[in-house]
Design a protein around this motif. Structure first.
Motif, short mmCIF file in Angstrom:
data_model
loop_
_atom_site.label_atom_id
_atom_site.label_comp_id
_atom_site.label_asym_id
_atom_site.label_seq_id
_atom_site.Cartn_x
_atom_site.Cartn_y
_atom_site.Cartn_z
N HIS A 103 0.84 -1.20 0.00
CA HIS A 103 0.00 0.00 0.00
C HIS A 103 0.88 1.26 0.00
CE1 HIS A 103 -3.30 2.70 0.83
NE2 HIS A 103 -2.60 3.18 1.85
N LEU A 104 1.89 1.29 0.86
CA LEU A 104 2.77 2.46 0.94
C LEU A 104 3.59 2.65 -0.33
CD1 LEU A 104 4.05 2.15 4.61
CD2 LEU A 104 2.36 3.77 3.71
N GLU A 105 3.86 1.56 -1.02
CA GLU A 105 4.66 1.62 -2.24
C GLU A 105 4.03 2.55 -3.28
OE1 GLU A 105 6.90 -1.67 -4.99
OE2 GLU A 105 4.88 -2.12 -4.29
N GLU A 106 2.73 2.66 -3.26
CA GLU A 106 2.04 3.55 -4.21
C GLU A 106 2.45 5.00 -4.04
OE1 GLU A 106 -2.21 3.22 -4.35
OE2 GLU A 106 -2.13 1.08 -3.92
N TYR A 107 2.88 5.38 -2.84
CA TYR A 107 3.18 6.77 -2.54
C TYR A 107 4.66 7.12 -2.65
CZ TYR A 107 -1.54 6.40 -0.83
OH TYR A 107 -2.88 6.16 -0.75
N VAL A 108 5.48 6.16 -3.03
CA VAL A 108 6.92 6.40 -3.13
C VAL A 108 7.25 7.30 -4.31
CG1 VAL A 108 9.17 5.30 -3.49
CG2 VAL A 108 7.51 4.28 -1.94
N GLY A 109 6.46 7.24 -5.35
CA GLY A 109 6.72 8.05 -6.53
C GLY A 109 7.36 7.25 -7.63
#
Length: 145
Positions: free
Chosen positions: A15-21
């Motif tokens: 889920h957090l990977e989506e926000y890495v850019g």
């Protein structure tokens, strides 16, 4: 209990990977920080739970993360917070079997992954998607020690 905790960690990581850019350097760094979770889960599935197919599925999912990003594919399991580790592993294992069947015939698919303790896990699948064997072996020390 440990596999359930690792499964939750993987869901949060994905889920957090989506926000890495989209910067490759940031994505690689983020993934490398979480690679241990995939390796620990593989080791538990292989060594303690006797689930070599699921362990292979976890290994393949780890490998597929960067490729999926490059292709712009969103992981179907993201956002599925109600997935239990069994459901997640079964889904990933089914995908591995489908890929092996796509090769078809007498083809043998060889997959491998390094586990957290440096052990090498090896799987062999038939062209029908059947797991023929799995083995773990100590990996050689690249420095010859």
């Amino acid at each position: 209990a440990a596999v359930c905790a690792l499964s939750r960690s993987l869901r949060i990581f994905q889920h957090l990977e989506e926000y890495v850019g989209d910067h490759d350097e940031q994505r690689v760094s983020f993934f490398e920080q979480h690679q241990t979770t995939y390796q620990l889960m593989q080791g538990l599935l292989l060594g303690h739970l006797g689930q070599p197919g699921w362990a292979l599925a976890v290994a393949e999912q780890a490998k597929a993360r960067s490729l999926a990003h490059r292709l712009g594919v969103r992981d179907r399991s993201q956002g599925a917070s109600d997935f239990e580790y069994e459901d997640m592993c079964k889904m990933w294992w089914s995908e591995v079997q489908q890929q092996a069947r796509a090769e078809g015939g007498e083809t043998r698919t060889l997959e491998f992954s390094f586990l957290i303790d440096g052990t090498l896990a090896i799987w062999v699948l038939s062209g029908k998607g059947e797991l023929l064997c799995s083995v773990t072996t100590p990996s050689p020390d690249p420095q010859g020690k």
